[in-house]
Design a protein around this motif. Sequence first.
Motif, short mmCIF file in Angstrom:
data_model
loop_
_atom_site.label_atom_id
_atom_site.label_comp_id
_atom_site.label_asym_id
_atom_site.label_seq_id
_atom_site.Cartn_x
_atom_site.Cartn_y
_atom_site.Cartn_z
N SER A 51 0.41 -0.84 0.02
CA SER A 51 -0.58 -0.04 0.24
C SER A 51 1.07 1.55 0.00
O SER A 51 1.80 1.35 0.92
CB SER A 51 -0.54 0.18 1.27
N VAL A 52 0.03 2.08 -0.74
CA VAL A 52 1.22 3.77 -0.90
C VAL A 52 -0.14 4.40 -0.92
O VAL A 52 -1.30 4.37 -1.34
CB VAL A 52 1.09 3.74 -1.94
N VAL A 53 0.53 5.42 0.38
CA VAL A 53 0.16 6.41 0.60
C VAL A 53 0.55 7.95 -0.03
O VAL A 53 2.25 7.47 -0.27
CB VAL A 53 -0.01 7.21 2.46
N ILE A 54 0.30 9.36 0.13
CA ILE A 54 1.52 10.28 -0.88
C ILE A 54 1.46 11.28 0.32
O ILE A 54 0.42 11.30 0.97
CB ILE A 54 -0.06 11.06 -1.68
N VAL A 85 4.80 6.73 -0.31
CA VAL A 85 5.35 6.85 0.70
C VAL A 85 4.78 5.17 0.50
O VAL A 85 3.69 5.51 1.47
CB VAL A 85 5.05 7.53 2.26
N SER A 86 5.36 3.93 1.41
CA SER A 86 5.13 2.68 2.23
C SER A 86 3.99 3.28 3.19
O SER A 86 4.67 3.51 4.07
CB SER A 86 6.34 2.34 2.42
N SER A 99 -9.69 5.16 5.53
CA SER A 99 -9.08 5.18 4.56
C SER A 99 -7.70 4.77 5.47
O SER A 99 -7.17 5.69 5.89
CB SER A 99 -9.41 5.87 3.02
N GLU A 100 -6.39 4.19 4.27
CA GLU A 100 -5.01 4.33 4.84
C GLU A 100 -4.46 5.50 4.61
O GLU A 100 -4.04 6.78 5.74
CB GLU A 100 -4.23 3.73 4.00
N ASP A 145 -2.73 10.74 7.31
CA ASP A 145 -3.17 12.61 7.49
C ASP A 145 -3.27 13.08 8.59
O ASP A 145 -2.84 13.97 9.22
CB ASP A 145 -4.07 12.88 6.25
N ALA A 146 -4.17 12.34 9.26
CA ALA A 146 -4.41 12.62 10.29
C ALA A 146 -2.68 12.32 11.20
O ALA A 146 -2.27 13.23 12.13
CB ALA A 146 -5.43 11.73 11.48
N TYR A 147 -2.09 11.29 10.60
CA TYR A 147 -1.22 10.73 12.26
C TYR A 147 -0.86 12.27 11.43
O TYR A 147 0.51 12.60 12.85
CB TYR A 147 -0.23 9.87 11.92
N LEU A 148 0.56 12.92 10.69
CA LEU A 148 0.84 13.51 10.46
C LEU A 148 0.68 15.12 11.31
O LEU A 148 1.32 15.48 11.42
CB LEU A 148 0.99 13.75 8.22
#
Length: 60
Positions: A2-5, A12-13, A37-38, A43-46
């Motif tokens: 899975s990849v997030v931006i 980013v993995s 969603s991942e 985004d919330a973690y950031l």
Amino acid sequence: MSVVIDRNGRPVSYEAAVNLMDDELRELLHANLAPCSEQEFYDAYLDAHLVKYGEEFRID
């Protein structure tokens, strides 16, 4: 894989990011956001990481 931006538009993995996250923040967000969603979680973690540590969460 899975990849997030990230905030800079870079892929980013998601697994790598989760492994590097602060355990307390990650669990708190999971309890409050799931299901989501991942990308939403990342985004919330950031945001939460910036508030707690005063710096961006980065994976280099």
